[in-house]
Design an enzyme around this catalytic site. Structure first.
Site, short mmCIF file in Angstrom:
data_model
loop_
_atom_site.label_atom_id
_atom_site.label_comp_id
_atom_site.label_asym_id
_atom_site.label_seq_id
_atom_site.Cartn_x
_atom_site.Cartn_y
_atom_site.Cartn_z
N HIS A 1 0.83 -1.21 0.00
CA HIS A 1 0.00 0.00 0.00
C HIS A 1 0.87 1.26 0.00
CE1 HIS A 1 -2.27 3.15 2.29
NE2 HIS A 1 -3.14 2.90 1.33
N GLU B 1 2.10 1.80 -3.47
CA GLU B 1 1.05 2.36 -4.34
C GLU B 1 0.99 3.88 -4.18
OE1 GLU B 1 -3.25 3.62 -3.70
OE2 GLU B 1 -2.98 1.58 -2.96
N HIS B 2 1.07 4.37 -2.94
CA HIS B 2 1.07 5.81 -2.71
C HIS B 2 2.29 6.48 -3.35
CE1 HIS B 2 -1.99 6.90 0.54
NE2 HIS B 2 -2.28 5.66 0.21
N GLU C 1 -4.19 8.06 7.42
CA GLU C 1 -5.17 7.13 6.87
C GLU C 1 -5.42 5.99 7.85
OE1 GLU C 1 -5.87 4.50 2.76
OE2 GLU C 1 -3.99 5.58 3.08
#
Length: 420
Positions: free
Chosen positions: A47, A50-51, A127
């Site tokens: 993840h 991906e950022h 997040e």
């Protein structure tokens, strides 16, 4: 509309479906590795990666990445799931080559600048904090962990804060080197696309990648368990999972039909009995999810602390009743919901592109919609009743409760209710 598939010499696959009536297209690269492909110590790195893909490449800054797509009126995004990471865009047909150039650039050429890593670390920690503050989000992470304890499939996609705080460029590079290989990637596009042109562009961009073996996937085993977190909230949140069929098991359609009839809409059994007749909750639903080697049917509801015991008991009672008297009329309605959802979704090029990639990943081919519709239609009353009976009486379960849940029945009480 015709589906076409080509494979480059290094194993990189290109799949497209032209939709002649459209002026726009959806295009993306699906990397067939996600959260469950991480090592324990790197949970959350897929993840994070991906950022970071949007934070600058050797050719474009973060601002230039965003402007390249938005200058032509398109949009671009990405997501990480447990079994894949996707980078995708929606643009007009004439801008498909540009979109592929930008997507390929962020997938292959991200620089992972140290300053950008620190900035994005803060974003991801926010997040994680937001998810932790959202009960009907965090409870599903807890449920997943209870279903697959100590396993890669049970770990949260965002990862724990302590891991995110220590990730550096070496962690990102390591995951890329192990998983971002051409045989583990699919370029998928639908809408106003030219397949032959995309294959040529893909060859130019991805053809020089060297084939490499991908680490074997850790097999998942649904073990089940019970997690209760007492906290003063307005609602008690309840999530219950039963072991279900994997995505390639033909029984997945039975599980989906059963979940739809049990809790898939306002006419479903759980909604009608627990919300409409009893007034015990605002939200209650059931859904069937599946992975490459396992699956789970999940039921979720939120209620007041003094009603949680009654809600849990009634949920199990409805499941038991379904094993005895689930009707053809209910299943016809559930089948219609599933078929309509499938066919309506296919009107979107974004949904089609995602389906192309997912089906190629799962089955190695793209089953036509009419084949899936026929499989849904083949699910009968006996199939659903048998699955309902197995789940409530024999299947392993995972349970997560959050909020004022002291009045919820214990594990033994739940087992007794299932057996009664």
């Amino acid at each position: 509309m015709t589906v076409r598939i080509d494979t480059l010499s290094n194993g990189f696959r290109v799949v497209t479906e032209r939709m002649p009536a459209l002026e726009s297209a959806a295009i993306g690269v699906w990397v067939l590795s996600g959260g469950r492909h991480e090592r324990a110590e790197e949970n959350g790195v897929a993840h994070f990666l991906e950022h970071m893909a949007f934070k600058g490449t050797a050719r474009r800054s973060a601002v230039q990445i965003a402007e390249a797509i938005e200058d032509v009126g398109g949009y671009m995004n990405a997501y990480t799931s447990r079994e894949a990471t996707a980078y995708y865009a929606r643009v007009l047909g004439a801008d498909v080559p540009l979109a592929l150039d930008v997507i390929g650039d962020i997938v292959l050429n991200s620089v992972f600048d140290a300053r950008e890593i620190e900035l994005e670390r803060g974003v991801i920690l926010q997040e994680i904090g937001q998810a932790a503050d959202t009960p009907d989000d965090i409870i599903f992470d807890w449920l997943q962990e209870r279903a697959y304890p100590g396993q890669a499939l049970g770990r949260p996609i965002l990862g724990p804060s302590e891991a995110v705080r220590r990730f550096g460029r070496a962690d990102l590079d390591g995951f890329v080197s192990r998983h971002y290989s051409p045989g583990n990637m699919i370029l998928s596009a639908a809408g106003a696309v030219d397949h032959d042109e995309l294959v040529r562009l893909a060859e130019d961009m991805f053809g020089a990648m060297k084939p490499a073996a991908v680490p074997p996937l850790e097999t998942a085993t649904f073990e089940g368990g019970d997690l209760r977190v007492e906290k003063q909230l307005e609602q008690a949140h309840f999530a219950l999972a039963f072991e279900g069929p994997k995505i390639t098991d033909p029984a997945i359609h039975t599980a989906q039909v059963y979940a739809a009839a049990l809790g898939g809409g306002m006419s479903s059994r759980l909604f009608q009995e627990i919300r409409e007749r009893r007034g015990l909750c605002y939200t209650i639903f059931a859904q069937a999810g599946a992975f490459s080697d396992t699956g789970m049917m999940t039921i979720y509801a939120g209620t007041s602390g003094d009603q949680i015991g009654e809600l849990v008991g009634l949920t199990l009672d409805e499941m038991k009743r379904a094993a005895d008297d689930m009707s053809e009329a209910e299943l016809a309605r559930a089948r219609a919901q599933l078929k309509a959802g499938l066919l309506m979704g296919l009107e979107s090029p974004s949904n089609r592109a995602e389906r192309l990639a997912r089906m190629l990943q799962i089955k190695g081919r793209i089953p036509p919609p009419e084949e899936v519709v026929a499989e849904i239609d083949a699910v009968g009353v006996r199939d659903v009743r048998e699955m309902a009976g197995h789940m409530v009486a024999e299947a392993r379960t995972a349970l997560a409760l959050y909020g004022p849940v002291s009045g919820a029945p214990g594990q033994q009480a739940l087992q007794d209710r299932r057996a009664a």
